[in-house]
Design an enzyme around this catalytic site. Structure first.
Site, PDB file in Angstrom:
ATOM      1  N   ALA A  21     -15.254 -11.541  16.147  1.00  0.00           N
ATOM      2  CA  ALA A  21     -14.277 -11.340  15.227  1.00  0.00           C
ATOM      3  C   ALA A  21     -13.822  -9.308  15.301  1.00  0.00           C
ATOM      4  CB  ALA A  21     -15.173 -11.159  13.969  1.00  0.00           C
ATOM      5  N   ARG A  23     -13.033  -8.068  13.015  1.00  0.00           N
ATOM      6  CA  ARG A  23     -13.242  -6.512  12.413  1.00  0.00           C
ATOM      7  C   ARG A  23     -14.298  -5.693  13.394  1.00  0.00           C
ATOM      8  NH1 ARG A  23     -15.793 -11.156   9.711  1.00  0.00           N
ATOM      9  NH2 ARG A  23     -17.326 -11.232  10.213  1.00  0.00           N
ATOM     10  N   TYR A  24     -14.555  -6.512  14.788  1.00  0.00           N
ATOM     11  CA  TYR A  24     -15.773  -5.205  15.238  1.00  0.00           C
ATOM     12  C   TYR A  24     -14.591  -4.660  16.369  1.00  0.00           C
ATOM     13  CZ  TYR A  24     -19.369  -8.330  12.041  1.00  0.00           C
ATOM     14  OH  TYR A  24     -19.376  -8.669  11.166  1.00  0.00           O
ATOM     15  N   THR A  25     -13.896  -5.232  16.570  1.00  0.00           N
ATOM     16  CA  THR A  25     -12.995  -4.786  18.300  1.00  0.00           C
ATOM     17  C   THR A  25     -11.796  -3.987  17.809  1.00  0.00           C
ATOM     18  OG1 THR A  25     -11.613  -6.712  17.962  1.00  0.00           O
ATOM     19  CG2 THR A  25     -13.820  -6.954  19.009  1.00  0.00           C
TER      20      THR A  25
END
Length: 289
Positions: A21, A23-25
């Protein structure tokens, strides 16, 4: 072939896994992406309103190299399919220069063949390559790169065809083992790690690794074909073109971008010159700094 985005985090893998997702990258444009948008602020391309009419967006990027041939483009929409294989950037640029100098240039002398980012061996079929270069349609065969680990008694696959995944290959090998088509293989596993891609295939004793690999090429996606269909939108209309025609169309487009950039720079110079114009009452010979 040449990543346009420099990402941090999980952006998927050749295993077929999806990306994490957002938000993790984190992501930023790669250096080569700057060549896609160079001089875009100098009226080199047309801008149109975006989907909700809140800002302007370019109809095309004023790319400084034939990017359509450099990175693979595969997709289907509105009953139109397109499949463009990637080529080496240096070879594409060299070929483009040669075509500009000589429209009858022999493409295959400089553009040796597709250059897939996943590696592997390309079957060199000159007649098929000429067909692809001339018509934009055809197919090329790619074979996995492998070696035999005599100590462990297993085949090690280190590069696979661009059109398949590790998961698809392993699933097919397992199916063949269950059906009794690969009695020579005892086990298959994915050993991909920080050192790169690796599929390990354990062989039963007394089997010739070369013959087993030939069988694997025949029964599994370790050897696969990539179908080419160079269907490209030119002025909003789809056209299937060969490499020479694509390079000529790009050259015409790039010439337009350069011309518009020069017109933009000339206009700015004239506006500045207008502000710096000297009135007639200044004495002749006076120095201006």
């Amino acid at each position: 072939r040449y990543p346009l985005v420099d990402g941090q985090g999980n952006f998927g893998s050749v295993d077929g896994d999806g990306a994490a997702a957002m938000r993790y990258t984190e992501a930023r444009l790669g250096k080569i992406s700057m060549e896609l948008v160079r001089d875009i602020d100098k009226d080199t391309v047309d801008f149109v309103p975006n989907y909700d009419n809140t800002m302007q967006e370019p109809t095309l990027f004023p790319t400084t190299f034939p990017s359509v041939l450099v990175n693979a483009n595969v997709g289907i929409a509105v009953s139109m399919a397109s499949s463009i294989c990637p080529f080496n950037l240096a070879e594409v640029c060299e070929t483009c220069i040669a075509v500009l100098k000589n429209p009858e240039h022999d493409l295959i002398s400089t553009l040796k063949g597709p250059d897939f980012p996943s590696g592997g061996y390309l079957y060199y079929d000159e007649d098929e390559l000429k067909k692809i270069y001339d018509t934009g349609r055809g197919s090329v065969r790619v074979r996995s790169k492998w070696n035999y680990n005599k100590e462990d008694g297993c085949l090690e696959i280190t590069e696979i065809p661009y059109s398949t995944t590790i998961e698809a290959i392993i699933d097919k090998i397992v199916d063949c083992i269950k059906q009794g088509k690969l009695r020579e293989v005892s086990y298959v596993r994915d050993e991909t790690g920080k050192d790169g891609l690796k599929i390990a295939i354990d062989l039963k004793r007394g089997n010739d690794p070369e013959k087993v690999m030939q069988k694997l090429f025949r029964l599994t996606p370790l050897q696969d074909s990539y179908s080419c269909n160079f269907n490209i939108l030119v002025n909003g209309k789809p056209r299937v073109m060969g490499v020479r025609e694509i390079l000529q169309e790009w050259s015409n487009f790039r010439l337009s971008c350069v011309s518009r950039r020069l017109q933009f720079d000339l206009k700015k110079k004239k506006e500045k010159l207008h502000l710096l114009m000297v009135d007639d009452h200044i004495p002749a010979g006076a120095k201006l700094y």
